[in-house]
Write a protein that holds these residues in place. Structure first.
Motif, PDB file in Angstrom:
ATOM      1  N   ARG A  20       0.635  -1.278   0.545  1.00 37.52           N
ATOM      2  CA  ARG A  20      -0.057   0.043   0.186  1.00 37.52           C
ATOM      3  C   ARG A  20       0.333   1.489  -0.109  1.00 37.52           C
ATOM      4  N   ILE A  21       1.640   1.404   0.860  1.00 36.68           N
ATOM      5  CA  ILE A  21       3.084   2.399   0.871  1.00 36.68           C
ATOM      6  C   ILE A  21       3.406   2.704  -0.774  1.00 36.68           C
ATOM      7  N   MET A  22       4.321   1.368  -1.256  1.00 36.79           N
ATOM      8  CA  MET A  22       4.432   1.803  -2.598  1.00 36.79           C
ATOM      9  C   MET A  22       3.319   2.034  -3.700  1.00 36.79           C
ATOM     10  N   VAL A  23       2.052   1.746  -3.516  1.00 33.49           N
ATOM     11  CA  VAL A  23       1.025   2.170  -4.738  1.00 33.49           C
ATOM     12  C   VAL A  23       0.703   3.856  -3.999  1.00 33.49           C
ATOM     13  N   ASN A  24       1.083   4.523  -2.018  1.00 36.72           N
ATOM     14  CA  ASN A  24       0.938   5.505  -2.852  1.00 36.72           C
ATOM     15  C   ASN A  24       1.617   6.332  -2.438  1.00 36.72           C
ATOM     16  N   VAL A  25       2.452   5.826  -2.903  1.00 41.90           N
ATOM     17  CA  VAL A  25       3.996   6.910  -3.553  1.00 41.90           C
ATOM     18  C   VAL A  25       3.285   6.720  -4.918  1.00 41.90           C
ATOM     19  N   ALA A  26       3.088   6.006  -5.620  1.00 46.80           N
ATOM     20  CA  ALA A  26       2.932   6.123  -7.220  1.00 46.80           C
ATOM     21  C   ALA A  26       1.466   7.361  -6.974  1.00 46.80           C
ATOM     22  N   LEU A  27       0.483   7.173  -6.704  1.00 48.59           N
ATOM     23  CA  LEU A  27      -0.697   7.859  -6.582  1.00 48.59           C
ATOM     24  C   LEU A  27       0.134   9.406  -5.925  1.00 48.59           C
ATOM     25  N   SER A  28       0.370   9.508  -5.002  1.00 48.75           N
ATOM     26  CA  SER A  28       0.569  10.844  -4.776  1.00 48.75           C
ATOM     27  C   SER A  28       1.927  11.268  -5.828  1.00 48.75           C
ATOM     28  N   LYS A  29       2.862  10.422  -6.738  1.00 50.04           N
ATOM     29  CA  LYS A  29       2.894  11.038  -8.238  1.00 50.04           C
ATOM     30  C   LYS A  29       2.358  11.916  -8.649  1.00 50.04           C
ATOM     31  N   TYR A  30       1.755  10.647  -8.745  1.00 48.19           N
ATOM     32  CA  TYR A  30       0.592  10.679 -10.157  1.00 48.19           C
ATOM     33  C   TYR A  30       0.012  12.443 -10.329  1.00 48.19           C
ATOM     34  N   ARG A  31      -0.812  12.383  -8.490  1.00 47.94           N
ATOM     35  CA  ARG A  31      -1.601  13.559  -7.881  1.00 47.94           C
ATOM     36  C   ARG A  31      -0.490  14.617  -8.373  1.00 47.94           C
ATOM     37  N   LYS A  32       0.621  14.846  -8.256  1.00 49.49           N
ATOM     38  CA  LYS A  32       1.671  15.995  -8.269  1.00 49.49           C
ATOM     39  C   LYS A  32       1.481  16.097  -9.384  1.00 49.49           C
ATOM     40  N   ASN A  33       1.696  15.543 -10.379  1.00 49.82           N
ATOM     41  CA  ASN A  33       2.310  15.812 -11.880  1.00 49.82           C
ATOM     42  C   ASN A  33       0.592  16.251 -12.557  1.00 49.82           C
ATOM     43  N   ASN A  34      -0.463  15.509 -12.435  1.00 49.30           N
ATOM     44  CA  ASN A  34      -1.479  15.492 -12.034  1.00 49.30           C
ATOM     45  C   ASN A  34      -1.171  15.833 -13.959  1.00 49.30           C
ATOM     46  N   ILE A  35      -1.298  14.954 -14.754  1.00 45.13           N
ATOM     47  CA  ILE A  35      -0.999  15.600 -16.184  1.00 45.13           C
ATOM     48  C   ILE A  35      -1.722  14.552 -17.032  1.00 45.13           C
ATOM     49  N   LEU A  36      -2.602  15.213 -17.608  1.00 38.91           N
ATOM     50  CA  LEU A  36      -3.847  14.298 -18.273  1.00 38.91           C
ATOM     51  C   LEU A  36      -3.263  14.426 -19.983  1.00 38.91           C
ATOM     52  N   TYR A  37      -3.568  13.054 -19.793  1.00 39.22           N
ATOM     53  CA  TYR A  37      -3.494  12.659 -21.596  1.00 39.22           C
ATOM     54  C   TYR A  37      -4.958  12.779 -22.376  1.00 39.22           C
ATOM     55  N   PRO A  38      -4.998  13.339 -22.949  1.00 39.34           N
ATOM     56  CA  PRO A  38      -6.282  13.893 -24.123  1.00 39.34           C
ATOM     57  C   PRO A  38      -5.950  12.621 -25.310  1.00 39.34           C
ATOM     58  N   VAL A  39      -6.818  12.161 -25.372  1.00 40.30           N
ATOM     59  CA  VAL A  39      -6.824  10.639 -25.990  1.00 40.30           C
ATOM     60  C   VAL A  39      -7.498   9.960 -26.664  1.00 40.30           C
ATOM     61  N   GLU A  40      -7.394   9.838 -27.697  1.00 35.98           N
ATOM     62  CA  GLU A  40      -8.856   9.731 -28.746  1.00 35.98           C
ATOM     63  C   GLU A  40      -9.702   8.980 -28.537  1.00 35.98           C
ATOM     64  N   ASN A  41     -10.836   9.225 -28.585  1.00 37.98           N
ATOM     65  CA  ASN A  41     -11.881   8.257 -28.223  1.00 37.98           C
ATOM     66  C   ASN A  41     -12.107   7.303 -28.547  1.00 37.98           C
ATOM     67  N   ILE A  42     -12.070   5.945 -27.727  1.00 36.63           N
ATOM     68  CA  ILE A  42     -12.003   4.515 -28.532  1.00 36.63           C
ATOM     69  C   ILE A  42     -13.195   3.971 -28.248  1.00 36.63           C
ATOM     70  N   GLY A  43     -14.111   3.857 -29.064  1.00 36.10           N
ATOM     71  CA  GLY A  43     -14.984   3.077 -28.439  1.00 36.10           C
ATOM     72  C   GLY A  43     -15.396   1.778 -28.487  1.00 36.10           C
ATOM     73  N   ASP A  44     -16.293   1.092 -27.543  1.00 41.36           N
ATOM     74  CA  ASP A  44     -15.895  -0.111 -27.891  1.00 41.36           C
ATOM     75  C   ASP A  44     -16.335  -0.982 -28.458  1.00 41.36           C
ATOM     76  N   HIS A  45     -17.358  -0.297 -29.676  1.00 40.28           N
ATOM     77  CA  HIS A  45     -18.003  -1.373 -30.980  1.00 40.28           C
ATOM     78  C   HIS A  45     -16.435  -1.257 -31.521  1.00 40.28           C
ATOM     79  N   ASP A  46     -15.355   0.267 -31.704  1.00 40.03           N
ATOM     80  CA  ASP A  46     -14.348   0.229 -32.389  1.00 40.03           C
ATOM     81  C   ASP A  46     -13.573  -1.525 -32.455  1.00 40.03           C
ATOM     82  N   MET A  47     -13.925  -1.360 -31.119  1.00 38.91           N
ATOM     83  CA  MET A  47     -12.972  -2.838 -31.786  1.00 38.91           C
ATOM     84  C   MET A  47     -12.877  -4.055 -31.564  1.00 38.91           C
ATOM     85  N   PRO A  48     -12.371  -4.508 -32.721  1.00 39.94           N
ATOM     86  CA  PRO A  48     -12.612  -6.475 -33.551  1.00 39.94           C
ATOM     87  C   PRO A  48     -13.212  -7.196 -32.364  1.00 39.94           C
ATOM     88  N   GLN A  49     -14.054  -8.367 -32.731  1.00 43.98           N
ATOM     89  CA  GLN A  49     -13.983  -9.040 -31.678  1.00 43.98           C
ATOM     90  C   GLN A  49     -12.514  -9.823 -31.677  1.00 43.98           C
TER      91      GLN A  49
END
Lengths: 466, 186
Positions: free
Chosen positions: B74-103
């Motif tokens: 949990r400590i390791m996960v929290n370290v990663a999470l706190s870094k994520y919160r600190k950076n808080n960089i959002l990657y806008p990603v192309e919307n990939i709809g479920d229906h776009d995915m082939p079986q």
């Protein structure tokens, strides 16, 4: 769809749950070193706080002790009163009695020079009185992760403009994971470790600063009084006192430009009053035709007999006489402006002096950070009254006549200042700072009196930074 | 179990040898955790170091009420999470709809090893990686994830769905590539 997702999750979980990989061997060294540094930093912080607390305690108790010693040296004057009721001038029926008192010193071992000497020493004593660290985020994200290797996310239009803002480790800057540099993995790790440690060391920029200050200054006051009190009050002059304060200052400098200051200062505040030869003093002068009242400055104030004591309404509050000063006369009159029917007349000057031990809590901001620095300071002081004396200075010398009643033991003042610092070496610096200190509460608890001293001083001192 | 308790006790009193022993016992496993949450190996090493420093600094607060390994994790996960919160960089990603995915047959994941799967996870945009790890590996629900990451439950769900889609697409592309190169039987 749901089952497909669950199966996918299960595969990831099963394969990764017990996954292990040995970290680089150098990592443990970094952890151990950081833990040791933390332990060392804790110990040093503890020593520093202990040193600061000890210095403050020594300065405080030292100041208190010496002040107490000085006060004991002030001679007590006892009076032997001979009353000559005498009806003087038939033309002026208002004047009923004139009481003449002659005083003799109770302690014959103390002569006038001792009295003035002691007081002078008290003022001069001020000059000599005791003075005055997160992220181990460490290596920010290198561009190694740039999705340029075989698993790149081709259909994803990642707007990674922001990632450009991310800091890159100097040694690995511009390197792509697929572009093998001339450094081996072990060397890269070593370089990265060194960069991390260098950052850790450079982060530690906080320090302590201790110094001694001497401040010549001028203290005066702002005051207001209830009408009845004011009618019986001594003449309110605007004269202040020139005096010297001194103290020890302790500052904690943060990594940035801010610092917090405390310390212990010994400060004098007070006021002086004298009367112009006004109506009643003039009467006294005319009637008595005595040399002391024909010229010069007078203290001419209403006094009241309260219990077995004489009291006088002064600017700073009610003064309780412990003795009647030499060379003073008490005039009893029915035509006083106030409700007190007696007046004390003497040629000379009346003064009230309050000695404070001030404990400041200032915030300082460094405007110019160079060898010659400029900083602004502001904050509050807790002023502990350690001395409270009233004096009359006349032909018979400076005589302690008593104390001002209802003076609060602890008062608060606000300070503001701007100072110049000059670094003599890495650790030693000089500072000079004009500072104004204004009491935000009336130091007298009497609701009729609002007396707030202020002081303008030029604080100069020598500082040691560690 | 008793041995761990003894080591923990010695670590609390600042015994460096005990600390090293504890590190040697758990570092490989915790490094595996850190690798999943990090963009690259260097970041994973940083997180592991920071995590272990937190472990040793706060080890006296471990109550012996659950597994010590779980506490460390949990400590390791929290370290990663706190870094994520600190950076808080959002990657806008192309919307990939479920229906776009082939079986897609998820058996395809079975053909990859743990390190390759970790590599795939690491290539996910940061927020998707976090949500995928927290949901799939830590077993958290979307409510808990939304609170930890300060996002809405809907966003958490959407991020997980997109993370899965990206992983599927990558695996399919990779699998096709490998199949072409080595005629690997499907």
């Amino acid at each position: 769809m749901m089952n497909e997702e669950k199966n996918m999750d299960k595969i990831f979980r099963d394969k990764l749950e017990g996954f292990q990989m040995d970290p680089p061997p150098l990592l443990w060294d970094g952890i151990r070193e950081t833990l040791l540094m933390q332990r060392r930093a804790k110990r040093v912080a503890l020593y520093r706080w202990a040193a600061v607390a000890a210095m403050l305690a020594i300065a405080f108790f030292g100041g208190w002790y010496f002040n107490k010693t000085v006060e004991k040296d002030v001679p007590e004057l006892a009076e032997q009163v001979i009353v000559y009721p005498e009806r003087n001038n038939a033309d002026e029926n208002a004047r009923v009695d004139i009481i003449e008192k002659s005083l003799t010193a109770k302690s014959e071992t103390i002569d006038e020079s001792d009295v003035s000497g002691n007081t002078t020493e008290k003022s001069a004593g001020l000059v000599e009185s005791p003075r005055q660290k997160e992220s181990l985020g460490g290596i920010p994200d290198p561009e190694l992760q740039s999705p340029t290797d075989k698993y790149s996310v081709a259909p994803i239009k990642s707007q990674q403009a922001q990632s450009v803002l991310r800091e890159e480790p100097v040694a690995l800057k511009g390197k792509n994971k697929s572009e093998k540099s001339s450094f081996s993995d072990a060397e890269k790790r070593l370089i990265a470790e060194n960069i991390r440690h260098k950052r850790d060391y450079s982060k530690n920029g906080s320090s302590w600063k201790m110094g001694m200050n001497v401040s010549p200054g001028y203290s005066s006051y702002s005051a207001s009084h209830e009408r009845d009190y004011a009618n019986n009050m001594t003449y309110s002059a605007t004269d202040g006192n020139s005096n010297v304060s001194a103290g020890i200052s302790v500052q904690y400098k943060t990594k940035g430009r801010w610092s917090v200051e405390s310390g212990v200062y010994y400060v004098q505040n007070g006021q002086k009053s004298e009367s112009i030869p006004q109506l009643f003093a003039a009467y006294a002068a005319d009637d008595e035709k005595t040399p002391p009242f024909t010229e010069g400055l007078y203290v001419n104030t209403d006094i009241d007999a309260e219990g077995n004591r004489m009291v006088m309404n002064s600017v700073a509050g009610i003064v309780e006489f412990e003795s009647l000063p030499e060379g003073a006369e008490i005039e009893a009159s029915l035509e006083r402006a106030g409700s007190y029917s007696n007046a004390l007349v003497t040629r000379g000057e009346f003064s009230q002096v309050f000695d404070f031990v001030e404990i400041p809590l200032f915030l300082r901001y460094l405007l110019v950070d160079s060898r010659v620095g400029l900083e602004v300071a502001g904050g509050i002081n807790a002023g502990l009254v350690v001395g409270n004396n009233a004096y009359i200075n006349n032909d018979y010398g400076l005589q302690n006549i008593g104390k001002t009643r209802d003076i609060s033991a602890v008062n608060f003042s606000a300070s503001i200042g701007m100072g110049v610092t000059y670094s003599l070496s890495k650790h030693i610096s000089l500072a000079i700072e004009p500072r104004m200190n204004y009491y935000i509460n009336s130091i007298n608890r009497n609701p009729d009196v609002n007396f707030r001293p202020y002081r303008i001083g030029l604080y100069s001192g020598l500082y040691y930074e560690f | 179990m008793e041995e761990i308790k003894k080591i923990i006790k010695e670590c609390i009193s600042g015994n460096v040898r005990a600390q090293e022993k504890l590190y040697r016992m758990f570092a490989p496993k915790m490094f595996g955790v850190c690798l999943r949450y990090s963009r690259d190996r260097t970041e994973a090493e940083d997180n592991l170091q920071e995590g272990f420093i937190k472990v040793f600094t706060n080890i006296d607060s471990f109550r012996h009420e659950g597994s010590f390994e779980g506490w460390m994790r949990r400590i390791m996960v929290n370290v990663a999470l706190s870094k994520y919160r600190k950076n808080n960089i959002l990657y806008p990603v192309e919307n990939i709809g479920d229906h776009d995915m082939p079986q897609f047959s998820d058996n395809i994941f079975e053909k990859f090893g743990a390190e390759e799967l970790i590599e795939l996870i690491r290539q996910l945009p940061e927020r998707y990686r976090m949500v995928f790890n927290l949901y799939v590996m830590e077993g958290m629900n979307h409510q808990e994830i939304s609170e930890m990451m300060n996002i809405s439950v809907g966003t958490s769900k959407s991020n997980l769905s997109r993370a899965r889609d990206i992983l599927k697409r990558k695996v399919r592309d990779l699998y096709d590539e490998v199949k072409l190169n080595s005629n690997l039987p499907a």
